[in-house]
Write a protein that holds these residues in place. Structure first.
Motif, PDB file in Angstrom:
ATOM      1  N   MET A   1      27.133  38.306  17.219  1.00 52.07           N
ATOM      2  CA  MET A   1      28.145  39.068  17.947  1.00 52.07           C
ATOM      3  C   MET A   1      29.374  38.188  18.097  1.00 52.07           C
ATOM      4  N   SER A   2      30.478  38.559  17.560  1.00 56.68           N
ATOM      5  CA  SER A   2      31.702  37.801  17.754  1.00 56.68           C
ATOM      6  C   SER A   2      32.461  38.417  18.907  1.00 56.68           C
ATOM      7  N   ASP A   3      33.253  37.561  19.583  1.00 58.17           N
ATOM      8  CA  ASP A   3      34.017  38.056  20.718  1.00 58.17           C
ATOM      9  C   ASP A   3      34.947  39.186  20.298  1.00 58.17           C
ATOM     10  N   GLU A   4      35.509  39.111  19.051  1.00 53.64           N
ATOM     11  CA  GLU A   4      36.479  40.093  18.618  1.00 53.64           C
ATOM     12  C   GLU A   4      35.889  41.498  18.524  1.00 53.64           C
ATOM     13  N   SER A   5      34.610  41.603  18.264  1.00 57.39           N
ATOM     14  CA  SER A   5      34.025  42.925  18.107  1.00 57.39           C
ATOM     15  C   SER A   5      33.194  43.342  19.321  1.00 57.39           C
ATOM     16  N   SER A   6      33.317  42.619  20.400  1.00 50.73           N
ATOM     17  CA  SER A   6      32.526  42.911  21.590  1.00 50.73           C
ATOM     18  C   SER A   6      32.961  44.216  22.241  1.00 50.73           C
ATOM     19  N   LEU A   7      31.971  44.982  22.679  1.00 49.23           N
ATOM     20  CA  LEU A   7      32.237  46.230  23.395  1.00 49.23           C
ATOM     21  C   LEU A   7      31.973  45.987  24.877  1.00 49.23           C
ATOM     22  N   ILE A   8      32.997  46.189  25.695  1.00 48.30           N
ATOM     23  CA  ILE A   8      32.926  45.886  27.125  1.00 48.30           C
ATOM     24  C   ILE A   8      33.166  47.164  27.928  1.00 48.30           C
ATOM     25  N   LEU A   9      32.281  47.388  28.907  1.00 46.12           N
ATOM     26  CA  LEU A   9      32.431  48.521  29.821  1.00 46.12           C
ATOM     27  C   LEU A   9      33.121  48.048  31.095  1.00 46.12           C
ATOM     28  N   VAL A  10      34.211  48.707  31.448  1.00 46.12           N
ATOM     29  CA  VAL A  10      34.958  48.400  32.669  1.00 46.12           C
ATOM     30  C   VAL A  10      34.659  49.500  33.677  1.00 46.12           C
ATOM     31  N   VAL A  11      34.080  49.116  34.827  1.00 48.85           N
ATOM     32  CA  VAL A  11      33.683  50.089  35.843  1.00 48.85           C
ATOM     33  C   VAL A  11      34.447  49.817  37.134  1.00 48.85           C
ATOM     34  N   ASP A  12      35.307  50.751  37.515  1.00 53.64           N
ATOM     35  CA  ASP A  12      36.094  50.608  38.743  1.00 53.64           C
ATOM     36  C   ASP A  12      36.559  51.999  39.149  1.00 53.64           C
ATOM     37  N   ASP A  13      36.513  52.301  40.428  1.00 53.81           N
ATOM     38  CA  ASP A  13      36.941  53.617  40.879  1.00 53.81           C
ATOM     39  C   ASP A  13      38.459  53.746  40.912  1.00 53.81           C
ATOM     40  N   ASN A  14      39.168  52.629  40.818  1.00 52.96           N
ATOM     41  CA  ASN A  14      40.628  52.637  40.840  1.00 52.96           C
ATOM     42  C   ASN A  14      41.145  52.698  39.399  1.00 52.96           C
ATOM     43  N   GLU A  15      41.826  53.792  39.081  1.00 56.00           N
ATOM     44  CA  GLU A  15      42.305  54.000  37.712  1.00 56.00           C
ATOM     45  C   GLU A  15      43.248  52.897  37.245  1.00 56.00           C
ATOM     46  N   MET A  16      44.113  52.414  38.127  1.00 59.39           N
ATOM     47  CA  MET A  16      45.038  51.332  37.751  1.00 59.39           C
ATOM     48  C   MET A  16      44.272  50.075  37.369  1.00 59.39           C
ATOM     49  N   ASN A  17      43.227  49.742  38.138  1.00 59.33           N
ATOM     50  CA  ASN A  17      42.417  48.559  37.808  1.00 59.33           C
ATOM     51  C   ASN A  17      41.715  48.728  36.465  1.00 59.33           C
ATOM     52  N   ARG A  18      41.149  49.907  36.235  1.00 62.81           N
ATOM     53  CA  ARG A  18      40.473  50.175  34.949  1.00 62.81           C
ATOM     54  C   ARG A  18      41.443  50.007  33.791  1.00 62.81           C
ATOM     55  N   ASP A  19      42.611  50.612  33.915  1.00 61.72           N
ATOM     56  CA  ASP A  19      43.599  50.550  32.837  1.00 61.72           C
ATOM     57  C   ASP A  19      44.086  49.126  32.598  1.00 61.72           C
ATOM     58  N   MET A  20      44.369  48.413  33.677  1.00 64.54           N
ATOM     59  CA  MET A  20      44.867  47.043  33.551  1.00 64.54           C
ATOM     60  C   MET A  20      43.825  46.145  32.890  1.00 64.54           C
ATOM     61  N   LEU A  21      42.576  46.243  33.349  1.00 66.95           N
ATOM     62  CA  LEU A  21      41.513  45.431  32.751  1.00 66.95           C
ATOM     63  C   LEU A  21      41.299  45.798  31.286  1.00 66.95           C
ATOM     64  N   SER A  22      41.282  47.076  30.985  1.00 66.64           N
ATOM     65  CA  SER A  22      41.104  47.520  29.598  1.00 66.64           C
ATOM     66  C   SER A  22      42.206  46.977  28.693  1.00 66.64           C
ATOM     67  N   ARG A  23      43.440  47.074  29.153  1.00 64.04           N
ATOM     68  CA  ARG A  23      44.564  46.563  28.346  1.00 64.04           C
ATOM     69  C   ARG A  23      44.439  45.065  28.109  1.00 64.04           C
ATOM     70  N   ARG A  24      44.094  44.320  29.153  1.00 63.21           N
ATOM     71  CA  ARG A  24      43.957  42.861  28.990  1.00 63.21           C
ATOM     72  C   ARG A  24      42.830  42.518  28.024  1.00 63.21           C
ATOM     73  N   LEU A  25      41.724  43.203  28.147  1.00 57.95           N
ATOM     74  CA  LEU A  25      40.585  42.941  27.261  1.00 57.95           C
ATOM     75  C   LEU A  25      40.913  43.323  25.819  1.00 57.95           C
ATOM     76  N   LYS A  26      41.629  44.415  25.631  1.00 58.18           N
ATOM     77  CA  LYS A  26      42.032  44.819  24.273  1.00 58.18           C
ATOM     78  C   LYS A  26      42.981  43.796  23.666  1.00 58.18           C
ATOM     79  N   ARG A  27      43.879  43.241  24.478  1.00 62.52           N
ATOM     80  CA  ARG A  27      44.778  42.191  23.978  1.00 62.52           C
ATOM     81  C   ARG A  27      43.996  40.955  23.549  1.00 62.52           C
ATOM     82  N   LEU A  28      42.826  40.751  24.157  1.00 64.18           N
ATOM     83  CA  LEU A  28      41.968  39.625  23.776  1.00 64.18           C
ATOM     84  C   LEU A  28      41.098  39.963  22.561  1.00 64.18           C
ATOM     85  N   GLY A  29      41.237  41.173  22.044  1.00 67.78           N
ATOM     86  CA  GLY A  29      40.522  41.559  20.839  1.00 67.78           C
ATOM     87  C   GLY A  29      39.218  42.307  21.061  1.00 67.78           C
ATOM     88  N   HIS A  30      38.938  42.717  22.282  1.00 66.40           N
ATOM     89  CA  HIS A  30      37.699  43.425  22.588  1.00 66.40           C
ATOM     90  C   HIS A  30      37.918  44.937  22.533  1.00 66.40           C
TER      91      HIS A  30
END
Length: 190
Positions: A1-30
């Motif tokens: 499993m390489s970090d670049e192809s990792s699938l990460i689930l972001v769980v948060d009831d706050n939509e802004m937090n979910r979006d922000m975390l998702s964007r940061r993780l995608k910028r890291l290649g996830h």
């Protein structure tokens, strides 16, 4: 499993937090998926093969503690590393999460460098654990030694990056970081 192809689930009831975390993780290649509560997270976990879950504690319906407990007590999901995320800056909460099986704990608001380091370390530990399972089925001790050295190098690099942002830490944290930097350097040299 390489970090670049990792699938990460972001769980948060706050939509802004979910979006922000998702964007940061995608910028890291996830690759990422999101869930707004614990039950939706469990449903997603049973339908997908996640490499990591970032799980908020305070959520409606099924909170993070209960979700974590269900993930870690279910045979088919207990291997998935979970990093708890919360605005709750309380030692008891951290301890409870670790006792329930969390891999790590991140406080909100997120420091991007710390997020990168903790996600990277969790994914690397998982990769090395999978390598260790393989090694018990036929590879030699030199592979394990190589894996340990690779882990030490990866941790060392993450610590160097954190150390570069030491101005955001208090003196105690910076001191602990310097100690970890020395330890990882010794492991690399062995």
């Amino acid at each position: 499993m390489s970090d670049e192809s990792s699938l990460i689930l972001v769980v948060d009831d706050n939509e802004m937090n979910r979006d922000m975390l998702s964007r940061r993780l995608k910028r890291l290649g996830h690759r990422t998926m999101v869930a707004e509560d614990g039950q939706k997270a469990l449903d997603a976990i049973h339908e997908n093969q996640f490499d990591l879950v970032l799980l908020d504690i305070m959520m409606p319906n099924l909170n993070g503690y209960d979700t974590l407990e269900q993930i870690k007590t279910t045979e088919s999901t207990q291997h998935i590393p979970v990093i708890m995320i919360s605005a709750v800056d309380d030692l008891e909460s951290v301890v409870r999460c670790i006792e329930l099986g969390a891999e790590d704990y991140l406080f909100k608001p997120f420091n991007p460098v710390l997020l990168k380091a903790r996600v990277g370390a969790s994914l690397e530990k998982t990769r090395l654990r999978k390598g260790k399972i393989t090694s018990t089925n036929g590879t030699d001790a030199s592979t394990n030694s190589h894996n340990m050295k690779a882990l030490a190098q990866m941790i060392h690099q993450q610590v160097v990056e954190l150390n570069n942002d030491a101005d955001i830490m208090n003196e105690h944290q910076a001191s602990k970081l310097r100690d970890l930097l020395e330890l990882t350097q010794k492991l690399i040299e062995e």
